[in-house]
Write a protein that holds these residues in place. Structure first.
Motif, PDB file in Angstrom:
ATOM      1  N   ARG A  40       5.547  11.986  -7.675  1.00 50.53           N
ATOM      2  CA  ARG A  40       6.255  12.677  -8.853  1.00 50.53           C
ATOM      3  C   ARG A  40       5.821  11.992 -10.290  1.00 50.53           C
ATOM      4  O   ARG A  40       5.175  12.688 -11.055  1.00 50.53           O
ATOM      5  CB  ARG A  40       7.788  12.899  -9.015  1.00 50.53           C
ATOM      6  CG  ARG A  40       8.498  11.621  -9.105  1.00 50.53           C
ATOM      7  CD  ARG A  40       9.978  12.247  -9.410  1.00 50.53           C
ATOM      8  NE  ARG A  40      10.792  11.035  -9.351  1.00 50.53           N
ATOM      9  CZ  ARG A  40      11.550  10.303  -8.296  1.00 50.53           C
ATOM     10  NH1 ARG A  40      11.075  10.857  -7.118  1.00 50.53           N
ATOM     11  NH2 ARG A  40      12.382   9.621  -8.462  1.00 50.53           N
ATOM     12  N   VAL A  41       5.553  10.791 -10.166  1.00 54.91           N
ATOM     13  CA  VAL A  41       4.844  10.106 -11.449  1.00 54.91           C
ATOM     14  C   VAL A  41       3.425  10.387 -11.437  1.00 54.91           C
ATOM     15  O   VAL A  41       2.735  10.713 -12.495  1.00 54.91           O
ATOM     16  CB  VAL A  41       5.196   8.525 -11.114  1.00 54.91           C
ATOM     17  CG1 VAL A  41       4.290   7.765 -12.308  1.00 54.91           C
ATOM     18  CG2 VAL A  41       6.174   8.233 -11.727  1.00 54.91           C
ATOM     19  N   TYR A  42       2.772  10.475 -10.251  1.00 50.63           N
ATOM     20  CA  TYR A  42       1.363  10.782 -10.261  1.00 50.63           C
ATOM     21  C   TYR A  42       1.078  12.143 -10.753  1.00 50.63           C
ATOM     22  O   TYR A  42       0.307  12.339 -11.392  1.00 50.63           O
ATOM     23  CB  TYR A  42       0.644  10.437  -8.808  1.00 50.63           C
ATOM     24  CG  TYR A  42      -0.666  10.468  -8.371  1.00 50.63           C
ATOM     25  CD1 TYR A  42      -1.640   9.804  -9.492  1.00 50.63           C
ATOM     26  CD2 TYR A  42      -1.339  11.066  -7.655  1.00 50.63           C
ATOM     27  CE1 TYR A  42      -2.938   9.926  -9.479  1.00 50.63           C
ATOM     28  CE2 TYR A  42      -2.708  11.216  -7.293  1.00 50.63           C
ATOM     29  CZ  TYR A  42      -3.469  10.661  -8.110  1.00 50.63           C
ATOM     30  OH  TYR A  42      -4.792  10.710  -8.090  1.00 50.63           O
ATOM     31  N   GLY A  60       0.797  -1.263   0.041  1.00 50.47           N
ATOM     32  CA  GLY A  60       0.020  -0.028   0.119  1.00 50.47           C
ATOM     33  C   GLY A  60       0.728   1.186  -0.001  1.00 50.47           C
ATOM     34  O   GLY A  60       1.884   1.347  -0.816  1.00 50.47           O
ATOM     35  N   TYR A  61       0.549   2.217   0.713  1.00 43.49           N
ATOM     36  CA  TYR A  61       1.331   3.417   0.999  1.00 43.49           C
ATOM     37  C   TYR A  61       2.184   3.390   1.735  1.00 43.49           C
ATOM     38  O   TYR A  61       2.318   2.797   2.934  1.00 43.49           O
ATOM     39  CB  TYR A  61       0.324   4.589   1.595  1.00 43.49           C
ATOM     40  CG  TYR A  61       1.056   5.953   1.845  1.00 43.49           C
ATOM     41  CD1 TYR A  61       0.992   6.729   0.556  1.00 43.49           C
ATOM     42  CD2 TYR A  61       1.502   6.311   3.212  1.00 43.49           C
ATOM     43  CE1 TYR A  61       1.616   7.872   0.698  1.00 43.49           C
ATOM     44  CE2 TYR A  61       2.384   7.558   2.858  1.00 43.49           C
ATOM     45  CZ  TYR A  61       2.174   8.264   1.858  1.00 43.49           C
ATOM     46  OH  TYR A  61       2.796   9.593   2.020  1.00 43.49           O
ATOM     47  N   SER A  62       3.433   3.947   1.520  1.00 40.84           N
ATOM     48  CA  SER A  62       4.790   3.876   2.298  1.00 40.84           C
ATOM     49  C   SER A  62       5.446   5.399   1.899  1.00 40.84           C
ATOM     50  O   SER A  62       5.313   6.070   0.852  1.00 40.84           O
ATOM     51  CB  SER A  62       5.619   2.878   1.808  1.00 40.84           C
ATOM     52  OG  SER A  62       6.046   2.972   0.457  1.00 40.84           O
ATOM     53  N   ASN A  63       6.279   5.883   2.840  1.00 38.52           N
ATOM     54  CA  ASN A  63       7.125   6.952   2.610  1.00 38.52           C
ATOM     55  C   ASN A  63       8.488   6.757   3.471  1.00 38.52           C
ATOM     56  O   ASN A  63       8.607   7.355   4.351  1.00 38.52           O
ATOM     57  CB  ASN A  63       6.561   8.147   2.889  1.00 38.52           C
ATOM     58  CG  ASN A  63       7.191   9.549   2.547  1.00 38.52           C
ATOM     59  OD1 ASN A  63       8.108   9.251   1.931  1.00 38.52           O
ATOM     60  ND2 ASN A  63       6.777  10.334   3.141  1.00 38.52           N
ATOM     61  N   HIS A  64       9.315   5.606   3.227  1.00 39.22           N
ATOM     62  CA  HIS A  64      10.460   5.206   3.840  1.00 39.22           C
ATOM     63  C   HIS A  64      11.242   6.454   3.448  1.00 39.22           C
ATOM     64  O   HIS A  64      11.790   6.838   2.529  1.00 39.22           O
ATOM     65  CB  HIS A  64      10.881   3.780   3.477  1.00 39.22           C
ATOM     66  CG  HIS A  64      11.831   3.210   4.202  1.00 39.22           C
ATOM     67  ND1 HIS A  64      13.132   3.848   4.371  1.00 39.22           N
ATOM     68  CD2 HIS A  64      11.675   2.072   5.113  1.00 39.22           C
ATOM     69  CE1 HIS A  64      13.588   3.100   5.280  1.00 39.22           C
ATOM     70  NE2 HIS A  64      13.010   2.148   5.800  1.00 39.22           N
ATOM     71  N   PRO A  65      12.294   6.803   4.426  1.00 41.37           N
ATOM     72  CA  PRO A  65      13.046   7.803   4.589  1.00 41.37           C
ATOM     73  C   PRO A  65      14.246   7.432   3.497  1.00 41.37           C
ATOM     74  O   PRO A  65      14.880   8.342   3.068  1.00 41.37           O
ATOM     75  CB  PRO A  65      13.612   8.235   5.922  1.00 41.37           C
ATOM     76  CG  PRO A  65      13.196   6.826   6.673  1.00 41.37           C
ATOM     77  CD  PRO A  65      12.114   6.564   6.060  1.00 41.37           C
ATOM     78  N   SER A  66      14.535   6.098   3.401  1.00 43.33           N
ATOM     79  CA  SER A  66      15.690   5.704   2.703  1.00 43.33           C
ATOM     80  C   SER A  66      15.332   5.194   1.310  1.00 43.33           C
ATOM     81  O   SER A  66      15.919   4.980   0.309  1.00 43.33           O
ATOM     82  CB  SER A  66      16.306   4.399   3.162  1.00 43.33           C
ATOM     83  OG  SER A  66      17.031   4.788   4.542  1.00 43.33           O
ATOM     84  N   ASP A  67      14.024   5.281   1.002  1.00 44.41           N
ATOM     85  CA  ASP A  67      13.412   4.970  -0.565  1.00 44.41           C
ATOM     86  C   ASP A  67      13.570   6.257  -1.376  1.00 44.41           C
ATOM     87  O   ASP A  67      12.904   7.280  -1.143  1.00 44.41           O
ATOM     88  CB  ASP A  67      11.980   4.676  -0.397  1.00 44.41           C
ATOM     89  CG  ASP A  67      11.342   4.236  -1.614  1.00 44.41           C
ATOM     90  OD1 ASP A  67      12.119   4.394  -2.790  1.00 44.41           O
ATOM     91  OD2 ASP A  67      10.278   3.668  -1.666  1.00 44.41           O
ATOM     92  N   PRO A  68      14.326   6.368  -2.336  1.00 46.46           N
ATOM     93  CA  PRO A  68      14.576   7.446  -3.270  1.00 46.46           C
ATOM     94  C   PRO A  68      13.231   7.861  -3.988  1.00 46.46           C
ATOM     95  O   PRO A  68      13.238   8.745  -4.757  1.00 46.46           O
ATOM     96  CB  PRO A  68      15.672   6.661  -4.252  1.00 46.46           C
ATOM     97  CG  PRO A  68      15.622   5.421  -4.319  1.00 46.46           C
ATOM     98  CD  PRO A  68      15.239   4.970  -2.801  1.00 46.46           C
ATOM     99  N   GLY A  69      12.185   6.854  -4.087  1.00 46.20           N
ATOM    100  CA  GLY A  69      10.973   7.144  -4.712  1.00 46.20           C
ATOM    101  C   GLY A  69      10.165   8.196  -3.917  1.00 46.20           C
ATOM    102  O   GLY A  69       9.196   8.839  -4.595  1.00 46.20           O
TER     103      GLY A  69
END
Length: 289
Positions: A37-39, A18-27
């Motif tokens: 940014r794709v959305y 589902g939704y995520s916002n991991h601090p190490s994920d460059p996405g």
């Protein structure tokens, strides 16, 4: 293959969670594999106001996945199994990088990240789609292992690649295959694995070489101090000792700079191999090949 989009998407969504916002994920902020940014780009192209990716609709999700990933790797024209592998690779690391892995695995086409007619024809004509799938994924894993965030997301990425291989090779053989590994997203496998995140040395090989030949700031300062003391060397034991120490330090700096230059050059070469799809890893052991 055209009929494989829906079932491929179903499996990719299991990996993405589902939704995520991991601090190490460059996405950054990501919902079901779609980054903010794709959305934003999709909404803008549709003439719509931007909004949080949390509000992504099912219709938008399907449209984005088809347009920006499935169609970009021309999966409708790829052999069964190869289509799923390329689709998942594109979702995780971008269509261009996925294409480089396919081109490297084919070995008979130009590696440029552009999936054109020559690449499609070579994939369709390949005599062993199991081997082709393994070739693509060994290169994918080879790049993943060179990312700065491998220590954070490596377990999930490794399990995702293994699951994609099992499904892809089953489809290539005409079988339904196993279900996707459901724990992938829980173990970090949903994090975007972007080639721009390949680990590079903080100081370039050129900087190390400059230090080694005496052009670095530290080396230059030591040389200036030695030049200032040179006229009075032999007049005092203290001055002689200082001059000797400076000489030893100067040599150490040169050797250290040369060593750093060699290490940085090696690191840069590893990064270039990862970017180009040349780096591989053993899919069974996970060890770089």
């Amino acid at each position: 293959m055209k009929q494989n989009f829906a079932k491929s998407l179903q499996r990719v969504l299991v990996y993405e969670g589902g939704y995520s916002n991991h601090p190490s994920d460059p996405g950054g902020p990501t919902n079901k594999g779609i980054i903010q940014r794709v959305y934003d780009g999709y909404r803008k192209a549709e003439g719509l106001e931007p909004r949080s990716v949390r509000e992504l609709t099912k219709a938008e999700l399907t449209d984005i996945y088809r347009r920006q990933y499935w169609d970009k790797v021309q999966a409708d024209r790829l052999p069964a199994g190869v289509d799923f592998v390329m689709f998942d690779s594109a979702v995780n690391s971008g269509p261009s990088q996925a294409t480089k892995w396919l081109q490297r695995a084919l070995g008979s086409v130009q590696v440029d990240g552009e999936l054109g007619e020559a690449t499609i024809a070579a994939a369709q004509a390949h005599p062993d789609h199991d081997a082709l799938i393994a070739g693509v994924l060994s290169r994918r894993l080879g790049m993943l292992q060179n990312l700065r965030t491998w220590s954070v997301f490596g377990v999930g990425w490794g399990r995702r690649v293994a699951s994609v291989r099992a499904i892809g090779q089953a489809w290539a053989a005409g079988s339904v295959g196993p279900p996707p590994q459901v724990s992938v997203h829980e173990e970090g496998g949903a994090a975007k694995a972007l080639p721009s995140d390949v680990a590079l040395p903080k100081v370039s090989a050129e900087a190390g070489t400059t230090t080694a030949i005496g052009g670095g700031g530290v080396a230059a300062t030591i040389d200036q101090a030695k030049d200032a003391l040179a006229p009075v060397v032999g007049t005092s034991k203290t001055i002689d000792l200082i001059f000797t120490v400076l000489t030893v330090v100067s040599v150490a700096v040169v050797i250290g700079g040369a060593g750093w230059a060699l290490w940085a050059a090696m690191k840069r070469r590893r990064a270039e191999r990862a970017w180009s799809g040349e780096a591989t890893a053993d899919l069974d052991s996970g060890v770089p090949a």
